[in-house]
Enzyme design. Sequence first.
Site, short mmCIF file in Angstrom:
data_model
loop_
_atom_site.label_atom_id
_atom_site.label_comp_id
_atom_site.label_asym_id
_atom_site.label_seq_id
_atom_site.Cartn_x
_atom_site.Cartn_y
_atom_site.Cartn_z
N ARG B 364 24.21 -7.97 11.27
CA ARG B 364 22.76 -7.84 11.37
C ARG B 364 22.09 -8.05 10.03
O ARG B 364 20.89 -8.25 9.96
CB ARG B 364 22.39 -6.46 11.92
CG ARG B 364 22.59 -6.42 13.41
CD ARG B 364 22.30 -5.04 13.96
NE ARG B 364 23.29 -4.70 14.96
CZ ARG B 364 23.49 -3.49 15.43
NH1 ARG B 364 22.79 -2.50 14.96
NH2 ARG B 364 24.40 -3.27 16.34
N VAL B 365 22.85 -7.96 8.94
CA VAL B 365 22.26 -8.23 7.63
C VAL B 365 22.11 -9.74 7.48
O VAL B 365 21.17 -10.22 6.85
CB VAL B 365 23.15 -7.62 6.54
CG1 VAL B 365 22.69 -8.08 5.17
CG2 VAL B 365 23.10 -6.11 6.62
#
Lengths: 130, 498
Positions: B364-365
């Site tokens: 998700r980063v």
Amino acid sequence: MRMTSRQLADVLVNGALKADTKKLGAVVKAYVEFLASRKELHRLPSIEKELGRSWSRAQGFSKLTVESAHPISSKESAAIEKAAGGADVSITVNPGLLGGVRIQTESALFDASIAGSLEQLKQQLVSSLA
Amino acid sequence: MTTKSELVNALREQVKAFEGGAREQKVGTVLSVGDGIVRISGLEHCQASEMVEFPGGVMGVALNLEEETVGAVVIGDTSSIKEGDQVKSTGRILSMPVSEAVIGRVIDPLGNPKDGKGPIKSKEFFPIEKVAPGVMTRLSVSVPLQTGIKAVDAIIPIGRGQRELIIGDRQTGKTAIAIDTIINQKGQNVKCIYVAIGQKESKIAKIVAKLEETGAMEYTTVVVAGASDPAALSFIAPYSGCTIGEYFMAKGEDALIIYDDLSKHAWAYREISLLLRRPPGREAYPGDVFYAHSRLLERAARLSPEYGGGSLTALPIIETQGGDVSAYIPTNVISITDGQIYLESDLFYKGIRPALNVGISVSRVGSAAQTKAMKKVAGKLKLELAQFRELEAFAQFATDLDEKTRSQIERGRRLTEVLKQPQYKPMPFDEQVAVIYAVVNGYADKVKVDDIVAWQDGLVAHMHGGGASALEKIRSTKDLAPETEADLKAAIEMFVQK
């Protein structure tokens, strides 16, 4: 209203503590009558089990053990009994303490013995090595 | 050399400094012992997760504080504890010693050495349970943490301070990814902590031997709660590993922690909770099993420069049963972490190792945690792989397909092949960039799929020889500027012509 054994024990302890020793019999009689009126006499054994804890809540402790390295005088033991505020007192002699006394209640230990001090010293020396 | 009189004087000083006298101690009495759980009466004013001491120096942790009794778990051997024994409260919340000295050591969750290399000297004690850094102290993740695994670094990049879950069935190479990542941190100024929770001692011994062999133990601490240790130790192991990581993070350093694995941690917590008679919930786990994991993983963070700028990256591992990611614990941990690396046994048996399912693995980063150079080559790689996955089903009708589709399938096969990587062989990021660049730009299209591995080895060797300047530029600038790209292109073309 149904009461727990703990609440019933509290009733007895509080009643007994307020009355003086001579009237204790009357208090207990009244208490038994009170239980009988509620048809709860069968709960006496469980109430008895709770008595120690009730006493501790009211007076701080219900059992007091005093260990000393040497036998203590009757005057001293009388003073202890008085200070105990009606708790069960047991006084024993433990030569292993080397000197001083060790007093224990259900939740606290007061160590003023030579053996206890030596143990403390040992721990300090060990921790200074680490 | 110490003389005898010096020794005597030192001893005298210690004794002189000693202040004896009467002291008061809070005590309780053991009511019952069983299954590692002790019920204690007395112990007034006991705090939650306070350490209590049983006769013989055995320690316990108070977990259940009730009206009349305290429920504690014993950390260690319960066989010496009897009914009626005296229990002393220590006034100390469960804590462990932390220092630089733990690096390179194998320790138990209380900080005691397990490797027979002597005592670990530390002066500081950190509580094992700590509140995670707040919003104001954090910084968003932007510095990459290179795992050395092409598939991960290119497609699912991990940043310093991130929490990336490694999930998969047994025997799919979850631990292998974690260990490769540790090995790849050599010279990257990252302190690593490997927490083994309920693992077989033989497996731990193998891992430690491998870390020593590769020189990774020089910056790694291994926290061990083995399969034969009591559940209480397994329960506190990740928290104490995290405490060590936080110690380095607080000093402004970067740390990486691996929890291997949190499924067993959840089992240990379930065992303790059921024995403490806490009400069971779904799958008999206690109601706060989510909180047990969320408060642990929240402690991974990247701190802002005012707070030292350190970071703690967490790679929790979850073992699924039959590929079921929708079970209770996997869904919990998936929702807490910043992405997951999903490993599949089907891929593993097909020979695709690491058995990474690039379709459902995410970070998700995202590309915020990638170097510019990798970002430039990985974008194309992701696209090509996605197209390949769509077309893969038609691969068996190869002869009936048009030229374009066929070439996409062929490219996809080569990409899949190049993303394979043997264990314990992490690849530096500059080499990764060169190899992926070559394949996505079609330089490997004429190479047979079976020969890709040899081709790749040849390319890497060539890059270190003739193409060394391009590699050096990628390494120093971490970017693929037009002139660097031209250099790289020239070097690859030279290799292809050979």
